[in-house]
Design an enzyme around this catalytic site. Structure first.
Site, PDB file in Angstrom:
ATOM      1  NE  ARG A  64      -2.459  -2.655   2.666  1.00  0.00           N
ATOM      2  CZ  ARG A  64      -2.716  -2.999   3.915  1.00  0.00           C
ATOM      3  NH1 ARG A  64      -3.417  -2.220   4.694  1.00  0.00           N
ATOM      4  NH2 ARG A  64      -2.268  -4.151   4.370  1.00  0.00           N
ATOM      5  CD  GLU A 101      -2.208  -5.292  14.494  1.00  0.00           C
ATOM      6  OE1 GLU A 101      -2.482  -4.796  13.401  1.00  0.00           O
ATOM      7  OE2 GLU A 101      -2.867  -5.074  15.521  1.00  0.00           O
TER       8      GLU A 101
HETATM    9  C1  PRP Z   1       0.472  -3.952   6.438  1.00  0.00           C
HETATM   10  C2  PRP Z   1       0.584  -2.439   6.324  1.00  0.00           C
HETATM   11  C3  PRP Z   1       2.003  -2.175   6.743  1.00  0.00           C
HETATM   12  C4  PRP Z   1       2.261  -3.253   7.782  1.00  0.00           C
HETATM   13  C5  PRP Z   1       2.234  -2.669   9.158  1.00  0.00           C
HETATM   14  O1  PRP Z   1       1.013  -4.541   5.302  1.00  0.00           O
HETATM   15  O2  PRP Z   1       0.325  -2.007   5.002  1.00  0.00           O
HETATM   16  O3  PRP Z   1       2.904  -2.321   5.656  1.00  0.00           O
HETATM   17  O4  PRP Z   1       1.223  -4.235   7.624  1.00  0.00           O
HETATM   18  O5  PRP Z   1       2.406  -3.636  10.173  1.00  0.00           O
HETATM   19  P1  PRP Z   1       3.628  -3.606  11.209  1.00  0.00           P
HETATM   20  O6  PRP Z   1       3.850  -2.189  11.643  1.00  0.00           O
HETATM   21  O7  PRP Z   1       3.186  -4.487  12.340  1.00  0.00           O
HETATM   22  O8  PRP Z   1       4.835  -4.144  10.497  1.00  0.00           O
HETATM   23  P2  PRP Z   1       0.905  -6.114   4.961  1.00  0.00           P
HETATM   24  O9  PRP Z   1       2.155  -6.779   5.398  1.00  0.00           O
HETATM   25  O10 PRP Z   1      -0.397  -6.637   5.437  1.00  0.00           O
HETATM   26  O11 PRP Z   1       1.022  -6.163   3.377  1.00  0.00           O
HETATM   27  P3  PRP Z   1       0.167  -5.624   2.126  1.00  0.00           P
HETATM   28  O12 PRP Z   1       0.338  -4.111   2.101  1.00  0.00           O
HETATM   29  O13 PRP Z   1       0.861  -6.286   1.006  1.00  0.00           O
HETATM   30  O14 PRP Z   1      -1.255  -6.017   2.294  1.00  0.00           O
HETATM   31  N1  ADE Z   2      -1.217  -3.788   9.087  1.00  0.00           N
HETATM   32  C1  ADE Z   2      -0.871  -4.254  10.308  1.00  0.00           C
HETATM   33  N2  ADE Z   2      -1.901  -4.143  11.171  1.00  0.00           N
HETATM   34  C2  ADE Z   2      -2.931  -3.585  10.451  1.00  0.00           C
HETATM   35  C3  ADE Z   2      -4.255  -3.208  10.779  1.00  0.00           C
HETATM   36  N3  ADE Z   2      -4.738  -3.384  12.031  1.00  0.00           N
HETATM   37  N4  ADE Z   2      -5.030  -2.670   9.815  1.00  0.00           N
HETATM   38  C4  ADE Z   2      -4.534  -2.507   8.552  1.00  0.00           C
HETATM   39  N5  ADE Z   2      -3.296  -2.849   8.181  1.00  0.00           N
HETATM   40  C5  ADE Z   2      -2.497  -3.387   9.130  1.00  0.00           C
END
Ligand code: PRP
Ligand code: ADE
Length: 176
Positions: A64, A101
């Site tokens: 994202r 997370e």
């Molecule tokens: C989500 C979000 C951040 C990350 C945050 O991405 O877009 O990049 O999690 O979590 P953190 O602070 O605990 O590391 P995700 O890994 O779900 O990937 P995506 O954007 O490909 O869906």
């Molecule tokens: N990436 C990690 N935690 C998330 C949350 N709670 N919502 C959306 N993106 C996330």
């Protein structure tokens, strides 16, 4: 003004309980992208914040962060570089594993495209535990960049991600 723009973002973000796992409240940035007024407010807030930082490079996190980085690069006249989940980027890459997370992953960067000492900002939609951002900082340091700020639209403040980063963090909408 700034507070009205932030309120537009807050109103556009949709929260989903128990996604993608039980106990997680998923804060969905795509609500902003469905609303052109909120999307413009988001772009303005980011650009107004970054303009005075004298940034050389904007790095966006898979996936994202890729939606946000290029929009502001067009305004700033600065290049964009992606950090991707492993196995997606060709050429010389360096990698770093991390937990987030709701899972774990490995990030990679095309290290040859980072100029030594480049004043770099890392952008993503959301800061949760900070695992993704910490891995990105590590990759940029290994590549010789100077990371000046981590910028996210949303911050899950209760997870205290910013405390593990050692780099200034800026966010626009916070949740506990
Ligand atoms: C989500 C979000 C951040 C990350 C945050 O991405 O877009 O990049 O999690 O979590 P953190 O602070 O605990 O590391 P995700 O890994 O779900 O990937 P995506 O954007 O490909 O869906
Ligand atoms: N990436 C990690 N935690 C998330 C949350 N709670 N919502 C959306 N993106 C996330």
């Amino acid at each position: 003004n700034k507070n009205e723009k932030i309120q537009l973002l807050r109103d556009a973000i949709v929260s989903y309980s128990d996604f993608p796992k039980p106990g997680i409240i998923f804060r969905d940035i795509f609500g902003i992208f469905r609303n052109i007024v909120a999307m413009r407010a988001m772009k303005d807030l980011i650009v107004e914040h970054i303009l005075f930082l004298e940034v050389d490079l904007v790095v966006g996190l898979d996936s994202r962060g890729f939606l946000l980085g290029p929009i502001i690069c067009m305004e700033l006249g600065k290049p964009f570089l992606p950090i991707r989940k492993k196995g997606k980027l060709p050429g010389n890459v360096v990698q770093h594993a991390f937990t987030l997370e709701y899972g774990e992953a490995t990030f990679e960067i095309q290290t040859e495209y980072v100029k030594k000492g480049a004043r770099t900002i890392i952008i993503d939609d959301l800061l949760a535990t900070g695992g993704s951002m910490a891995a990105a900082i590590e990759l940029l340091k290994l590549s010789g960049a100077e990371v000046i700020e981590c910028l996210t639209i949303i911050e899950l403040s209760g997870l205290k991600g910013r405390e593990k980063l050692g780099i200034p963090v800026h966010s626009f909408v916070q949740y506990d």
